[in-house]
Design a protein around this motif. Sequence first.
Motif, mmCIF file in Angstrom:
data_model
loop_
_atom_site.group_PDB
_atom_site.id
_atom_site.type_symbol
_atom_site.label_atom_id
_atom_site.label_comp_id
_atom_site.label_asym_id
_atom_site.label_seq_id
_atom_site.Cartn_x
_atom_site.Cartn_y
_atom_site.Cartn_z
ATOM 1 N N VAL A 242 0.862 -1.191 0.000
ATOM 2 C CA VAL A 242 0.000 0.000 0.000
ATOM 3 C C VAL A 242 0.894 1.234 0.000
ATOM 4 C CG1 VAL A 242 -1.870 1.210 1.146
ATOM 5 C CG2 VAL A 242 -1.730 -1.292 1.308
ATOM 6 N N GLN A 243 1.129 1.804 -1.184
ATOM 7 C CA GLN A 243 2.065 2.921 -1.291
ATOM 8 C C GLN A 243 1.380 4.283 -1.392
ATOM 9 O OE1 GLN A 243 5.393 2.396 -3.956
ATOM 10 N NE2 GLN A 243 5.408 0.179 -3.675
ATOM 11 N N GLY A 244 0.070 4.315 -1.286
ATOM 12 C CA GLY A 244 -0.641 5.595 -1.299
ATOM 13 C C GLY A 244 -1.413 5.809 -2.574
ATOM 14 N N ASP A 245 -2.518 6.548 -2.460
ATOM 15 C CA ASP A 245 -3.372 6.792 -3.620
ATOM 16 C C ASP A 245 -3.520 8.282 -3.915
ATOM 17 O OD1 ASP A 245 -4.877 7.488 -1.418
ATOM 18 O OD2 ASP A 245 -6.655 6.340 -1.992
ATOM 19 N N PHE A 246 -2.498 9.058 -3.557
ATOM 20 C CA PHE A 246 -2.490 10.489 -3.863
ATOM 21 C C PHE A 246 -1.510 10.749 -5.006
ATOM 22 C CE2 PHE A 246 -4.049 10.315 0.423
ATOM 23 C CZ PHE A 246 -4.930 11.386 0.541
ATOM 24 N N GLU A 247 -1.921 11.581 -5.961
ATOM 25 C CA GLU A 247 -1.015 11.968 -7.032
ATOM 26 C C GLU A 247 0.104 12.808 -6.432
ATOM 27 O OE1 GLU A 247 -1.053 14.861 -10.893
ATOM 28 O OE2 GLU A 247 -2.849 13.614 -10.580
ATOM 29 N N THR A 248 1.337 12.340 -6.524
ATOM 30 C CA THR A 248 2.441 12.939 -5.775
ATOM 31 C C THR A 248 2.693 14.387 -6.159
ATOM 32 O OG1 THR A 248 3.494 10.786 -5.482
ATOM 33 C CG2 THR A 248 4.884 12.731 -5.218
ATOM 34 N N ARG A 249 2.757 14.694 -7.440
ATOM 35 C CA ARG A 249 3.062 16.082 -7.810
ATOM 36 C C ARG A 249 1.952 17.020 -7.355
ATOM 37 N NH1 ARG A 249 1.420 17.702 -13.551
ATOM 38 N NH2 ARG A 249 -0.257 16.263 -14.058
ATOM 39 N N ARG A 250 0.701 16.541 -7.381
ATOM 40 C CA ARG A 250 -0.416 17.380 -6.927
ATOM 41 C C ARG A 250 -0.360 17.569 -5.412
ATOM 42 N NH1 ARG A 250 -6.885 16.100 -7.353
ATOM 43 N NH2 ARG A 250 -7.601 18.254 -7.095
ATOM 44 N N ALA A 251 -0.015 16.493 -4.695
ATOM 45 C CA ALA A 251 0.096 16.590 -3.240
ATOM 46 C C ALA A 251 1.191 17.575 -2.844
ATOM 47 C CB ALA A 251 0.369 15.219 -2.645
ATOM 48 N N LEU A 252 2.355 17.459 -3.490
ATOM 49 C CA LEU A 252 3.457 18.356 -3.167
ATOM 50 C C LEU A 252 3.102 19.805 -3.483
ATOM 51 C CD1 LEU A 252 6.449 16.238 -4.505
ATOM 52 C CD2 LEU A 252 5.940 16.752 -2.112
ATOM 53 N N ALA A 253 2.486 20.030 -4.634
ATOM 54 C CA ALA A 253 2.111 21.396 -5.011
ATOM 55 C C ALA A 253 1.080 21.965 -4.032
ATOM 56 C CB ALA A 253 1.574 21.414 -6.434
ATOM 57 N N THR A 254 0.130 21.140 -3.619
ATOM 58 C CA THR A 254 -0.890 21.594 -2.667
ATOM 59 C C THR A 254 -0.252 22.055 -1.371
ATOM 60 O OG1 THR A 254 -2.545 20.087 -3.598
ATOM 61 C CG2 THR A 254 -2.932 20.896 -1.361
ATOM 62 N N LEU A 255 0.672 21.268 -0.841
ATOM 63 C CA LEU A 255 1.306 21.598 0.433
ATOM 64 C C LEU A 255 2.323 22.725 0.285
ATOM 65 C CD1 LEU A 255 1.736 17.938 1.670
ATOM 66 C CD2 LEU A 255 0.204 19.659 2.654
ATOM 67 N N ALA A 256 2.930 22.852 -0.881
ATOM 68 C CA ALA A 256 3.860 23.950 -1.113
ATOM 69 C C ALA A 256 3.124 25.279 -1.255
ATOM 70 C CB ALA A 256 4.683 23.675 -2.368
ATOM 71 N N HIS A 257 1.909 25.236 -1.811
ATOM 72 C CA HIS A 257 1.081 26.443 -1.964
ATOM 73 C C HIS A 257 0.449 26.839 -0.635
ATOM 74 C CE1 HIS A 257 -2.908 28.334 -2.828
ATOM 75 N NE2 HIS A 257 -2.142 29.119 -3.567
ATOM 76 N N ASP A 258 0.094 25.857 0.180
ATOM 77 C CA ASP A 258 -0.498 26.106 1.490
ATOM 78 C C ASP A 258 0.526 26.819 2.379
ATOM 79 O OD1 ASP A 258 -2.567 25.742 3.521
ATOM 80 O OD2 ASP A 258 -1.206 24.272 4.410
ATOM 81 N N CYS A 259 0.036 27.642 3.289
ATOM 82 C CA CYS A 259 0.952 28.467 4.090
ATOM 83 C C CYS A 259 1.342 27.842 5.430
ATOM 84 C CB CYS A 259 0.342 29.852 4.325
ATOM 85 S SG CYS A 259 0.373 30.902 2.843
ATOM 86 N N ARG A 260 0.985 26.577 5.658
ATOM 87 C CA ARG A 260 1.363 25.972 6.936
ATOM 88 C C ARG A 260 2.832 25.551 6.952
ATOM 89 N NH1 ARG A 260 1.036 21.656 10.756
ATOM 90 N NH2 ARG A 260 0.756 19.928 9.328
ATOM 91 N N ARG A 261 3.298 24.913 5.857
ATOM 92 C CA ARG A 261 4.692 24.448 5.834
ATOM 93 C C ARG A 261 5.329 24.626 4.453
ATOM 94 N NH1 ARG A 261 4.444 18.459 8.055
ATOM 95 N NH2 ARG A 261 2.521 18.447 6.836
ATOM 96 N N PRO A 262 5.239 25.817 3.863
ATOM 97 C CA PRO A 262 5.795 25.991 2.512
ATOM 98 C C PRO A 262 7.309 25.807 2.461
ATOM 99 C CG PRO A 262 5.219 28.115 3.459
ATOM 100 C CD PRO A 262 4.669 27.073 4.384
ATOM 101 N N ASP A 263 8.017 26.152 3.541
ATOM 102 C CA ASP A 263 9.475 26.015 3.538
ATOM 103 C C ASP A 263 9.900 24.561 3.416
ATOM 104 O OD1 ASP A 263 9.654 28.709 3.787
ATOM 105 O OD2 ASP A 263 10.100 28.717 5.935
ATOM 106 N N LEU A 264 9.058 23.639 3.887
ATOM 107 C CA LEU A 264 9.356 22.216 3.740
ATOM 108 C C LEU A 264 9.013 21.723 2.345
ATOM 109 C CD1 LEU A 264 10.017 19.341 4.703
ATOM 110 C CD2 LEU A 264 7.699 19.207 5.639
ATOM 111 N N PHE A 265 7.864 22.135 1.820
ATOM 112 C CA PHE A 265 7.356 21.481 0.618
ATOM 113 C C PHE A 265 7.726 22.178 -0.684
ATOM 114 C CE2 PHE A 265 4.654 19.507 3.849
ATOM 115 C CZ PHE A 265 4.822 18.188 3.478
ATOM 116 N N GLN A 266 8.009 23.482 -0.684
ATOM 117 C CA GLN A 266 8.437 24.089 -1.940
ATOM 118 C C GLN A 266 9.732 23.466 -2.468
ATOM 119 O OE1 GLN A 266 8.365 28.326 -2.317
ATOM 120 N NE2 GLN A 266 6.235 28.509 -1.620
#
Length: 386
Positions: free
Chosen positions: A126-150
Amino acid sequence: MRLAPVLALIASPALADVPCGGDFPAWVQAMKAESAAQGIPPETADAFFAGLTPDPRVLKADRSQGVFRKSFLDFSQSLISKDRLTRGRALSDQWDSVFQRAESEYGIPRGILLAFWAFETDYGVVQGDFETRRALATLAHDCRRPDLFQPQVFAALEMHRLGEFDLNTMGAWAGEIGMVQMLPGDILARGVDGDGDGLVTLKTSVPDALLSGAKMLHYHGWQPGQPWLQEVILPDTFDWELTGLETELPAEQWAAMGVQLRAGVVPNGLPASILLPQGRNGPAFLAYPNFRTLFEWNKSFVYVTTAAYFATRLMGADPYRAGNPDPALSAEEMKVLQGKLAALGHDVGAIDGILGAATRIAVQKEQARLGLPADAWPTRDLLDRL
């Protein structure tokens, strides 16, 4: 050669020039401009960002993480089963040469790698069912942890340029990829081509995944040949204020105070802490410096403690003595307790109902102040007294 581009991307202070939040298409354009400034070919960036939209499921998962509200006993018993032990030992035999290489080259014992392989993806199933590039972009755009995900977005871009990241890659909600769930930046910096095919592919190659995980733990300071966790029995007269990861003493000094190992020998000269994941009436462990290294893989206390314990089981340790700990507080009770602790001046971090390290420290201090056994396990009695 392979590392130079990504190290520049991840370390670049220019990443702060891409503000988080706001209009998502405008943010994408800013990220594309930044990727061009960092040397990513425009066609690579165009393909990577094409059609991207934020994924609300990712933000929901990032805000919840309720599984970490479970107690150690509940969490460990939900993750560790006879089937997982049996399969883990079978995989240990099947991939024996890879585990031998992981230990000889990086000093990482097979039990640790098997534990994370099991917990992260059920041994790759079970390796996950989230599209990785979309997940990373979502978290990089979000302002909670952009320094980690950008930086992780740029790392994924570089992996795509190298032919090691398919645009349809699926993984965890937080952007981790493969059998042992590593972020793109870690894969680029510490990924290992374990099967010799010229690529680092953690989704499909067991040697790549295990050796990459081993190299990452080695990088973060794992000491070869040293233990990480041993179950102990404490005397009834033990000073509970000495428990917790904040107190370290030589292992032989703990032994002189009446701490007894259930199995094995005391490693003289090695610093250790007494760990009581559910207080003085539950399981007790000696935790060594290698235990702390595991927090570089996952920040959750209950997760790391369970993984470290499972690793000992995979390598022959007996099941822990569960004891009879006081009942755990509910999530709402824990939030009330955290609020009370914060009002008393303690830094408990987010009031989220999760018994993390900061909350444990505050609980122990208040227990000592009130004359209660200071074992850092929050009880309803403590909640009532506060």
